[in-house]
Write an enzyme that holds these catalytic residues in place. Structure first.
Site, short mmCIF file in Angstrom:
data_model
loop_
_atom_site.label_atom_id
_atom_site.label_comp_id
_atom_site.label_asym_id
_atom_site.label_seq_id
_atom_site.Cartn_x
_atom_site.Cartn_y
_atom_site.Cartn_z
N ASN A 1 -13.44 12.71 -0.17
CA ASN A 1 -14.05 11.53 -0.80
C ASN A 1 -15.55 11.76 -0.88
O ASN A 1 -16.10 12.56 -0.11
CB ASN A 1 -13.78 10.28 0.06
N HIS B 1 -19.20 9.57 -0.88
CA HIS B 1 -19.74 8.23 -0.57
C HIS B 1 -21.26 8.26 -0.72
O HIS B 1 -21.90 9.22 -0.27
CB HIS B 1 -19.35 7.84 0.86
N ARG C 1 0.82 -1.22 0.00
CA ARG C 1 0.00 0.00 0.00
C ARG C 1 0.85 1.27 0.00
O ARG C 1 0.65 2.16 -0.81
CB ARG C 1 -0.95 -0.01 1.21
N MET D 1 -11.11 3.00 -5.57
CA MET D 1 -11.46 1.86 -4.74
C MET D 1 -10.26 1.34 -3.92
O MET D 1 -9.97 0.14 -3.91
CB MET D 1 -12.02 0.72 -5.62
N LEU E 1 -12.08 3.58 6.76
CA LEU E 1 -12.99 3.54 5.61
C LEU E 1 -14.17 4.49 5.81
O LEU E 1 -14.91 4.34 6.78
CB LEU E 1 -13.47 2.09 5.43
#
Ligand code: GRF
Length: 203
Positions: free
Chosen positions: A105, A107, A63, A88, A142
């Site tokens: 972000n 969502h 990562r 993603m 997340l």
């Protein structure tokens, strides 16, 4: 305000942001679009508009090693705000530290409800009557950082995942640009989990 937009797929949020810029409704510039997938349809949108784009594939990379490549590319293009738009991947601490309070972000739910994948399906299965979308700052977890803007949409009795997703998406396309504009205008402060947006100065 120079934006770096990260995508993995369709790119409709990227397109909506690019449209608002083209209409001079959003005071920003897309400095670079980065996809982790070479086959992301959103790349075509960038190509057609002559927006710089780069595919950085993640296969075989840890990562943080991957994120270092992405951060280097963002820095090369002097990006000030990073917009995840259907990207993603979770970001490493290295990435977050590289752009403190500068990563957004979007969502498709009213967070903290229904984080993760298939948020629209989760909302239908749970039976909520109202759902929506959220623009939030990104932290290492997340769909969890401080919330900038949310928009609510009703869930109708005859909704399918597709119909609900489309209703939410049209709101996503409105609020993402709005959130970026608030930041570009210097109106946003973060106090703990709360994001405050100063009133626009009167002319
Ligand atoms: C959107 O629903 C967004 O909320 C979620 O992923 C989807 C991306 O769609 N994070 P698109 O690629 O912007 O069309």
């Amino acid at each position: 305000m120079r934006l770096g937009i990260l995508i993995s797929g369709r790119g409709s949020n990227f397109e909506a942001i690019a449209n608002q810029i083209a209409r001079r409704k959003l005071d920003a510039e897309v400095a670079i679009v980065i996809s982790n997938r070479a086959d992301a349809p959103g790349l075509e949108i960038a190509r057609q508009r002559g927006i710089p784009l780069r595919v950085i594939a993640s296969a075989g990379l840890e990562r943080e090693a991957y994120d270092r490549l992405v951060v280097d590319e963002l820095r090369t293009h002097e990006v000030e705000i990073v917009c995840l738009a259907g990207f993603m991947r979770l970001l490493s601490a290295y990435f977050i530290r590289s752009f403190p309070s500068r990563i957004l972000n979007i969502h498709p739910s009213l967070l903290p409800a229904f984080p993760g994948l298939d948020a629209q399906r989760q909302a239908l299965e749970h039976g909520v009557k109202i759902t929506g979308c959220t623009v939030h700052f990104v932290d290492e977890f997340l769909d969890s950082g401080p919330i900038v803007i949310q928009a609510a949409v009703p869930v109708l009795d005859n909704d399918t995942v597709e119909s609900l997703s489309a209703r939410i998406l049209s709101q996503e396309h409105l609020i993402y640009s709005r959130a970026i504009q608030y930041i570009a205008d210097g109106r946003v402060t973060i106090e703990g989990r709360r994001v405050k947006i100063r009133e626009e100065a009167a002319e």
